[in-house]
Motif scaffolding. Structure first.
Motif, PDB file in Angstrom:
ATOM      1  N   ALA A 125       0.841  -1.196   0.000  1.00 11.45           N
ATOM      2  CA  ALA A 125       0.000   0.000   0.000  1.00 11.45           C
ATOM      3  C   ALA A 125       0.879   1.249   0.000  1.00 11.45           C
ATOM      4  O   ALA A 125       2.004   1.232   0.501  1.00 11.45           O
ATOM      5  CB  ALA A 125      -0.918   0.006   1.215  1.00 11.45           C
ATOM      6  N   GLN A 126       0.368   2.317  -0.554  1.00 11.56           N
ATOM      7  CA  GLN A 126       1.091   3.583  -0.574  1.00 11.56           C
ATOM      8  C   GLN A 126       0.454   4.643   0.322  1.00 11.56           C
ATOM      9  O   GLN A 126       1.089   5.652   0.627  1.00 11.56           O
ATOM     10  CB  GLN A 126       1.162   4.114  -2.008  1.00 11.56           C
ATOM     11  N   ILE A 127      -0.794   4.420   0.707  1.00 11.38           N
ATOM     12  CA  ILE A 127      -1.498   5.327   1.616  1.00 11.38           C
ATOM     13  C   ILE A 127      -2.098   4.510   2.747  1.00 11.38           C
ATOM     14  O   ILE A 127      -2.708   3.461   2.513  1.00 11.38           O
ATOM     15  CB  ILE A 127      -2.629   6.092   0.901  1.00 11.38           C
ATOM     16  N   LEU A 128      -1.931   5.014   3.967  1.00 10.99           N
ATOM     17  CA  LEU A 128      -2.571   4.407   5.133  1.00 10.99           C
ATOM     18  C   LEU A 128      -3.604   5.386   5.670  1.00 10.99           C
ATOM     19  O   LEU A 128      -3.287   6.548   5.950  1.00 10.99           O
ATOM     20  CB  LEU A 128      -1.533   4.105   6.225  1.00 10.99           C
ATOM     21  N   GLY A 129      -4.843   4.930   5.795  1.00 15.84           N
ATOM     22  CA  GLY A 129      -5.906   5.783   6.312  1.00 15.84           C
ATOM     23  C   GLY A 129      -6.387   5.322   7.676  1.00 15.84           C
ATOM     24  O   GLY A 129      -6.463   4.117   7.941  1.00 15.84           O
ATOM     25  N   SER A 130      -6.730   6.265   8.529  1.00 15.56           N
ATOM     26  CA  SER A 130      -7.290   5.928   9.851  1.00 15.56           C
ATOM     27  C   SER A 130      -8.795   5.715   9.759  1.00 15.56           C
ATOM     28  O   SER A 130      -9.502   5.740  10.769  1.00 15.56           O
ATOM     29  CB  SER A 130      -6.978   7.048  10.846  1.00 15.56           C
ATOM     30  N   THR A 131      -9.279   5.465   8.585  1.00 15.81           N
ATOM     31  CA  THR A 131     -10.703   5.425   8.232  1.00 15.81           C
ATOM     32  C   THR A 131     -11.567   4.595   9.165  1.00 15.81           C
ATOM     33  O   THR A 131     -12.672   4.989   9.537  1.00 15.81           O
ATOM     34  CB  THR A 131     -10.848   4.863   6.803  1.00 15.81           C
ATOM     35  N   LEU A 132     -11.101   3.415   9.526  1.00 15.85           N
ATOM     36  CA  LEU A 132     -11.934   2.466  10.282  1.00 15.85           C
ATOM     37  C   LEU A 132     -11.639   2.458  11.771  1.00 15.85           C
ATOM     38  O   LEU A 132     -12.232   1.676  12.514  1.00 15.85           O
ATOM     39  CB  LEU A 132     -11.763   1.061   9.694  1.00 15.85           C
ATOM     40  N   SER A 133     -10.756   3.330  12.222  1.00 15.42           N
ATOM     41  CA  SER A 133     -10.473   3.410  13.656  1.00 15.42           C
ATOM     42  C   SER A 133     -11.702   3.908  14.406  1.00 15.42           C
ATOM     43  O   SER A 133     -12.269   4.943  14.078  1.00 15.42           O
ATOM     44  CB  SER A 133      -9.302   4.359  13.902  1.00 15.42           C
ATOM     45  N   GLY A 134     -12.130   3.142  15.394  1.00 15.74           N
ATOM     46  CA  GLY A 134     -13.321   3.509  16.150  1.00 15.74           C
ATOM     47  C   GLY A 134     -14.594   2.885  15.631  1.00 15.74           C
ATOM     48  O   GLY A 134     -15.653   3.042  16.233  1.00 15.74           O
ATOM     49  N   TYR A 135     -14.514   2.142  14.544  1.00 23.90           N
ATOM     50  CA  TYR A 135     -15.703   1.521  13.974  1.00 23.90           C
ATOM     51  C   TYR A 135     -15.669  -0.006  14.049  1.00 23.90           C
ATOM     52  O   TYR A 135     -16.526  -0.671  13.479  1.00 23.90           O
ATOM     53  CB  TYR A 135     -15.878   1.952  12.512  1.00 23.90           C
ATOM     54  N   LEU A 136     -14.671  -0.532  14.740  1.00 20.91           N
ATOM     55  CA  LEU A 136     -14.535  -1.977  14.875  1.00 20.91           C
ATOM     56  C   LEU A 136     -14.400  -2.344  16.343  1.00 20.91           C
ATOM     57  O   LEU A 136     -14.008  -1.528  17.170  1.00 20.91           O
ATOM     58  CB  LEU A 136     -13.288  -2.472  14.118  1.00 20.91           C
ATOM     59  N   GLY A 137     -14.699  -3.575  16.663  1.00 21.98           N
ATOM     60  CA  GLY A 137     -14.449  -4.071  18.013  1.00 21.98           C
ATOM     61  C   GLY A 137     -15.490  -3.636  19.019  1.00 21.98           C
ATOM     62  O   GLY A 137     -16.631  -3.318  18.690  1.00 21.98           O
ATOM     63  N   GLU A 138     -15.061  -3.554  20.282  1.00 24.00           N
ATOM     64  CA  GLU A 138     -15.994  -3.335  21.384  1.00 24.00           C
ATOM     65  C   GLU A 138     -16.396  -1.870  21.532  1.00 24.00           C
ATOM     66  O   GLU A 138     -17.484  -1.559  21.986  1.00 24.00           O
ATOM     67  CB  GLU A 138     -15.372  -3.814  22.702  1.00 24.00           C
ATOM     68  N   HIS A 139     -15.495  -0.958  21.185  1.00 18.58           N
ATOM     69  CA  HIS A 139     -15.751   0.457  21.428  1.00 18.58           C
ATOM     70  C   HIS A 139     -16.021   1.162  20.101  1.00 18.58           C
ATOM     71  O   HIS A 139     -15.112   1.599  19.418  1.00 18.58           O
ATOM     72  CB  HIS A 139     -14.563   1.093  22.159  1.00 18.58           C
TER      73      HIS A 139
END
Length: 224
Positions: free
Chosen positions: A141-155
């Motif tokens: 990958a050439q770009i890393l996005g914080s897109t899904l942080s906070g939308y997975l898991g318990e919190h």
């Protein structure tokens, strides 16, 4: 100038209207994209092959393309299939973003990244945690996005929660172009994203989901 340099230090507008809402039409998405660029955005994020096709003739700015699907046997929604990658590339996307999380999926993250690169496009991994970014870096990958942080898991986060600035800092340390994305609902939050190391900041709901933004204001009205 490369696609990454065109986006560096700028705002990306995610032109994704509410699904099946009155603005959910390719022509309206294309108008949103043009308006975003006119307002100073350096790129747009567009969902759906038909929408990318509608936007492309009107813009020279980079288009980040995705396809969202609801799958019966996988929680992954963002560009899950290699067929989606090819279709987005053919439609004119410059960057193709995919779910970069370690979850059950029809095609591996490695295959998706390789497929995007094989199409001559920039691969962007939408990450939920730092380990996703590490894996994406190794897979090309050439770009890393914080897109899904906070939308997975318990919190799980809501649109009212603050962005995950810590995640942006962690991704930045991996050395790739870092896209701050997720809950950047004000200019102040966008500015803070850059302070924490983002190369670009994506803004979506606050600009292109009129129903949601209107509901925020209506909630403060006596007759809301």
């Amino acid at each position: 100038m490369s696609v990454l340099e065109q986006m560096r230090g700028g705002i990306v507008v995610s032109c994704q209207p509410v699904d099946h809402g009155p603005m959910d039409h390719p022509q309206i998405v294309a108008a949103m994209a043009q308006a975003a660029i006119a307002g100073g955005a350096k790129a747009v994020r567009i969902e759906g092959v038909e929408n990318v096709q509608a936007v492309r003739p009107h813009l020279t700015a980079p288009i980040i393309g995705i396809v969202k699907r609801d799958l019966p046997n996988s929680p992954v929604r963002i560009t899950p299939f290699l067929e989606d990658v090819i279709a987005l590339a053919d439609a004119g996307a410059d960057v193709i973003a995919y779910d970069g999380t370690d979850r059950t999926r029809p095609h591996s993250t490695a295959d998706l990244a390789a497929g995007i690169v094989a199409q001559g496009k920039v691969a962007m991994a939408d990450c939920g945690e730092l380990s996703d970014g590490r894996r994406a870096t190794e897979e090309g990958a050439q770009i890393l996005g914080s897109t899904l942080s906070g939308y997975l898991g318990e919190h799980l986060a809501s649109d009212q929660d603050v962005p995950d600035y810590v995640m942006v800092r962690k991704l930045k340390r991996l050395g790739l172009f870092t896209m701050a994305e997720g809950r950047y609902t004000s200019p102040a939050r966008a500015r803070e994203g850059f302070v924490h190391g983002a190369d670009a900041v994506t803004v979506g709901t606050a600009l292109t989901r009129l129903e949601i933004m209107t509901s925020w204001f209506s909630a403060e009205a006596p007759n809301g």
